[in-house]
Design a protein around this motif. Structure first.
Motif, mmCIF file in Angstrom:
data_model
loop_
_atom_site.group_PDB
_atom_site.id
_atom_site.type_symbol
_atom_site.label_atom_id
_atom_site.label_comp_id
_atom_site.label_asym_id
_atom_site.label_seq_id
_atom_site.Cartn_x
_atom_site.Cartn_y
_atom_site.Cartn_z
ATOM 1 N N TYR A 176 0.704 -1.172 -0.090
ATOM 2 C CA TYR A 176 -0.117 0.107 0.055
ATOM 3 C C TYR A 176 0.952 1.163 -0.039
ATOM 4 O O TYR A 176 0.876 2.192 -0.810
ATOM 5 N N ASP A 177 1.845 1.175 0.827
ATOM 6 C CA ASP A 177 2.875 2.323 0.905
ATOM 7 C C ASP A 177 3.333 2.616 -0.549
ATOM 8 O O ASP A 177 3.921 3.773 -0.913
ATOM 9 N N TRP A 178 4.003 1.610 -1.130
ATOM 10 C CA TRP A 178 4.320 1.766 -2.518
ATOM 11 C C TRP A 178 3.402 2.266 -3.636
ATOM 12 O O TRP A 178 3.750 3.271 -4.256
ATOM 13 N N PHE A 179 2.129 1.973 -3.388
ATOM 14 C CA PHE A 179 1.281 2.323 -4.418
ATOM 15 C C PHE A 179 0.910 3.893 -4.179
ATOM 16 O O PHE A 179 0.692 4.654 -5.100
ATOM 17 N N LEU A 180 0.913 4.130 -2.719
ATOM 18 C CA LEU A 180 0.864 5.617 -2.536
ATOM 19 C C LEU A 180 2.098 6.459 -3.007
ATOM 20 O O LEU A 180 1.840 7.537 -3.531
ATOM 21 N N ALA A 181 3.088 5.875 -2.704
ATOM 22 C CA ALA A 181 4.421 6.480 -3.311
ATOM 23 C C ALA A 181 4.358 6.856 -4.711
ATOM 24 O O ALA A 181 4.801 7.691 -5.321
ATOM 25 N N VAL A 184 -0.057 7.740 -6.043
ATOM 26 C CA VAL A 184 -0.886 8.896 -5.402
ATOM 27 C C VAL A 184 -0.152 9.909 -5.208
ATOM 28 O O VAL A 184 -0.589 11.407 -5.496
ATOM 29 N N HIS A 185 1.147 10.181 -4.521
ATOM 30 C CA HIS A 185 1.689 11.158 -4.378
ATOM 31 C C HIS A 185 2.202 12.161 -5.559
ATOM 32 O O HIS A 185 2.137 13.446 -5.530
ATOM 33 N N PRO A 186 2.312 11.369 -6.723
ATOM 34 C CA PRO A 186 2.337 12.249 -7.929
ATOM 35 C C PRO A 186 1.311 13.225 -8.192
ATOM 36 O O PRO A 186 1.291 14.202 -8.755
ATOM 37 N N ILE A 187 0.034 12.411 -8.087
ATOM 38 C CA ILE A 187 -1.148 13.081 -8.072
ATOM 39 C C ILE A 187 -1.264 14.380 -7.473
ATOM 40 O O ILE A 187 -1.818 15.532 -7.493
ATOM 41 N N GLU A 193 1.005 21.752 -7.762
ATOM 42 C CA GLU A 193 1.206 22.865 -8.633
ATOM 43 C C GLU A 193 0.209 23.559 -9.419
ATOM 44 O O GLU A 193 0.266 24.727 -9.540
ATOM 45 N N LYS A 194 -1.013 23.062 -9.555
ATOM 46 C CA LYS A 194 -2.211 23.593 -10.096
ATOM 47 C C LYS A 194 -2.433 24.849 -9.368
ATOM 48 O O LYS A 194 -3.072 25.780 -9.808
#
Length: 402
Positions: A176-181, A184-187, A193-194
């Motif tokens: 799950y932490d890998w998925f977030l990193a 999700v974190h790029p999102i 930035e937006k």
């Protein structure tokens, strides 16, 4: 799932247009019975049900299914026949809410005995801080650093709550932490930035310090001018008196216990704050939704909600520092969210201070019209991405249910 109260009535109207009349359960921390059974029910040709919590939802469903089997449910009318006793809950909720706002309790032949004895778990004779000023200050977007607000964001609430990226059953924490990193974190960085470049938010807050004093389960709050006039709690007239519930067991806590009592004849200080992401946040969210950009709406709305909460945390931290508790400040967001600091922040509508409309005089004292923040008859703040709170600095003060 409706993510915003701003769209609830629109969706119910859309159901009407499609001839949909199924019962709709509405709930969540931002909703009140008055809004659901008043505004929403008036909009919808079917039945709306206020889901106070999961148990209330289940209770309704446990009644609905057998009622439908026995043909004792009509979408446009509700329960019929032997189940009709379960109707009229909505009107009663509105009447109860109105009585609460007007200070009228339920009628009873038996006198109600209210426990107003101060809790022995709360020390009275503590050092009381002197505020840096009496009255209010406004901080606008130009006075605030977005990066500081990003630091105060509750990413767990954003990812799992607003954005619905929950850990699936059976998935390891490492996966799950890998998925977030990786996903999700790029999102998150993209939307940061937006927000920086597109100026879709206008974070603004008003906060200040007000004289106060406690009596029983109530707190008198005074206009700052009483200080200049040299008045005391026994000679000044309160602008508003808020009465709070007391725990019936355990430590018997009540918010009034944390405030210096009137009989000391010295004012205590009650910090208050109101924060908003501005009308532009609501308008942009509605624009994304109406343009069928549902994923962008989900991401932006979640960011706006959590940044409003982050601004509330930022403001609360500023208040703690201004009162002299800066040396007790956590140096990481985990400890901030765990309340490992001096005192606590309370918002009307939660168990320790449940009367939502107590916000009305709070908004007046803070002068929230200056930042475009208001509350409507349905007890909803506008703009939507806004919060209000008062701060108690007493070291025993924490969240509790009464």
């Amino acid at each position: 799932q409706v993510k915003s109260t701003a769209f609830m009535k629109e969706n119910l109207a859309a159901f009407n247009a499609k001839g949909i009349t199924v019962p709709v359960i509405l709930g969540g921390a931002a909703l009140t019975p008055k809004f659901v059974y008043g505004d929403c029910q008036d909009t919808y040709q079917g039945q709306v049900i206020y889901g106070k919590d999961a148990f209330a939802d289940l209770t309704f469903m446990d009644r609905l299914m057998p009622a439908k089997e026995q043909q004792c449910w009509v979408d446009t009318e509700g329960f019929t026949g032997e189940f009709a006793q379960f109707n009229q809950k909505g009107r009663k909720a509105i009447e109860d809410s109105d009585r609460e706002v007007n200070g009228d309790g339920p009628k009873s032949d038996e006198p109600t005995v209210i426990d107003t004895e101060r809790s022995t778990a709360v020390e009275i004779d503590i050092e009381r801080p002197t505020p840096p000023f009496w009255g209010t200050k406004i901080l606008q977007s130009g006075d605030l650093e977005l990066e500081e607000l990003f630091w105060y964001m509750d990413l767990q609430a954003l990812f799992a709550g607003q954005w619905q990226f929950r850990k699936p059953k059976g998935q390891s924490r490492e996966e799950y932490d890998w998925f977030l990193a990786s996903k999700v974190h790029p999102i998150l960085e993209e939307w940061k930035e937006k927000i920086r470049t597109e100026k879709w938010l206008e974070p603004t807050l008003v906060y200040g310090y007000f004289p106060c004093a406690a009596i029983g389960n109530s707190v008198h709050v005074y206009e700052p001018s009483v200080i200049e006039q040299g008045l005391t709690p026994t000679t000044a007239t309160p602008f508003v008196t808020w009465t709070f519930p007391r725990q019936k067991s355990m430590r018997r806590l009540c918010i009034a216990d944390f405030i210096r009592p009137v009989e000391h004849n010295q004012f205590d200080v009650l910090p208050m704050q109101a924060v908003t992401m501005g009308e532009i946040a609501t308008e942009k969210a509605q624009e994304l939704y109406k343009d069928n950009k549902y994923t962008d709406y989900l991401y932006f709305h979640g960011m706006a909600v959590q940044l409003a909460e982050a601004l509330a945390e930022w403001s609360h931290a500023r208040i703690r520092r201004e009162l002299g508790y800066g040396d007790l400040e956590p140096d990481n967001i985990r400890d901030v969210l765990a309340q490992r600091y001096q005192g606590s922040r309370y918002s009307f509508g939660y168990p320790a201070c449940p009367t939502v409309m107590d916000q009305v005089p709070q908004l007046q004292l803070l002068g929230c019209d200056r930042i475009g923040l208001s509350i409507d008859e349905s007890e909803q703040l506008y703009p939507e991405q806004s919060t209000t709170a008062f701060v108690v600095y007493h070291p025993v003060a924490r969240y509790f249910s009464a």
